[in-house]
Write a protein that holds these residues in place. Sequence first.
Motif, short mmCIF file in Angstrom:
data_model
loop_
_atom_site.label_atom_id
_atom_site.label_comp_id
_atom_site.label_asym_id
_atom_site.label_seq_id
_atom_site.Cartn_x
_atom_site.Cartn_y
_atom_site.Cartn_z
N HIS A 198 -1.75 -6.12 45.60
CA HIS A 198 -2.15 -7.21 44.71
C HIS A 198 -3.51 -7.00 44.04
O HIS A 198 -3.86 -7.76 43.14
CB HIS A 198 -2.18 -8.52 45.49
N VAL A 205 -2.87 -14.68 42.89
CA VAL A 205 -1.94 -13.65 43.34
C VAL A 205 -2.64 -12.32 43.63
O VAL A 205 -1.99 -11.30 43.79
CB VAL A 205 -0.81 -13.42 42.30
N SER A 206 -3.96 -12.32 43.71
CA SER A 206 -4.72 -11.16 44.15
C SER A 206 -5.16 -11.37 45.60
O SER A 206 -5.02 -12.47 46.15
CB SER A 206 -5.94 -10.92 43.26
N ARG A 238 0.79 -14.51 51.33
CA ARG A 238 1.11 -13.20 50.75
C ARG A 238 2.53 -13.19 50.21
O ARG A 238 2.79 -12.70 49.10
CB ARG A 238 0.93 -12.13 51.83
N ALA A 241 2.85 -15.07 46.99
CA ALA A 241 2.31 -14.31 45.86
C ALA A 241 3.29 -13.23 45.41
O ALA A 241 3.47 -13.00 44.21
CB ALA A 241 0.97 -13.69 46.25
N MET A 242 3.93 -12.57 46.36
CA MET A 242 4.89 -11.52 46.02
C MET A 242 6.06 -12.09 45.22
O MET A 242 6.56 -11.45 44.29
CB MET A 242 5.40 -10.84 47.29
N GLU A 245 6.32 -12.21 41.28
CA GLU A 245 6.52 -11.02 40.46
C GLU A 245 7.86 -10.39 40.78
O GLU A 245 8.15 -10.08 41.95
CB GLU A 245 5.42 -9.98 40.72
N HIS A 248 7.95 -7.25 42.80
CA HIS A 248 7.52 -7.31 44.20
C HIS A 248 8.27 -8.38 44.99
O HIS A 248 7.81 -8.80 46.05
CB HIS A 248 6.02 -7.60 44.26
#
Length: 286
Positions: A198, A205-206, A238, A241-242, A245, A248
């Motif tokens: 990330h 999302v980082s 985490r 966030a994945m 995308e 991912h």
Amino acid sequence: MNATKRGTSYGYSLYNFEVYGKAPATGAAHPAAAGPKAAALAASAGAASTGDLTDPKKKEIAMELVSSAENSSLDWKAQYTYIEDIGDGRGYTAGIVGFCSGTGDLLDLVELYTQREPGNPLASYLPALRKVNGSDSHTGLGSGFVSAWHTAAADPVFQQAQNDERDRVYFTPSVDQAKQDGLGALGQFAYYDAIVMHGPGSDPVSFGGIRATAMQHARTPAQGGDETTYLNAFLDARKAAMLTEAAHDDTSRVDTEQRVFLDNGNLGLNPPLSWKTYGDPYTIPE
């Protein structure tokens, strides 16, 4: 410290407090002798502090775990030559941790390589890399750049440059932050794997944003929280966030890898380790 007399009507103020002394002598009473509660607390403290990813053996495990997810192989050293566009909007993804032409870390890597070895096969592509930075463009790169990358990958100087940039940008910052948060080897790895995928930014999302989200739901061990509870919160953040995308949205590196180790209570990331990424099974023996 036992405070027995207040010097003012405002109560006590403690500005510094340090404890000095020697470690218990060999043969000291086992924690269990003080009762089950003391034994449980001692066991919990030991689990929370077990392992350090900077230990060469643990670092090797971390590299193999990342490679299983990034390259479907435990042989991370074979990935110096890896390069492709995986369609995630970051241009070319290449090398041992997926340096990207669109995010600046691949540019930094080639600049470092050129400082150490001017005239290398990738040096002539620096102007093009600077132009495409921040985009998914291949302009000025293309098949010639890919071929040059493969050639450079056989150069020990380039391999060391990849190692050094991996540590500078990803490994050292994430492990240092994990230690500050009171996390053992598994937590340190969870941070490292997240920052590799990330990036080290602070947006949601980082890595920084993922950590901030986790801290909204659980305290870190350094804040007095339970390590397992916090790591579950971090892995939840985490995974979320994945899923934002498409490139991912396979979350197996969380679900059938890191969560498996956590559910097993393996906070020290101690082998033997067995897990799956993208449905493929892997094992690191003792």
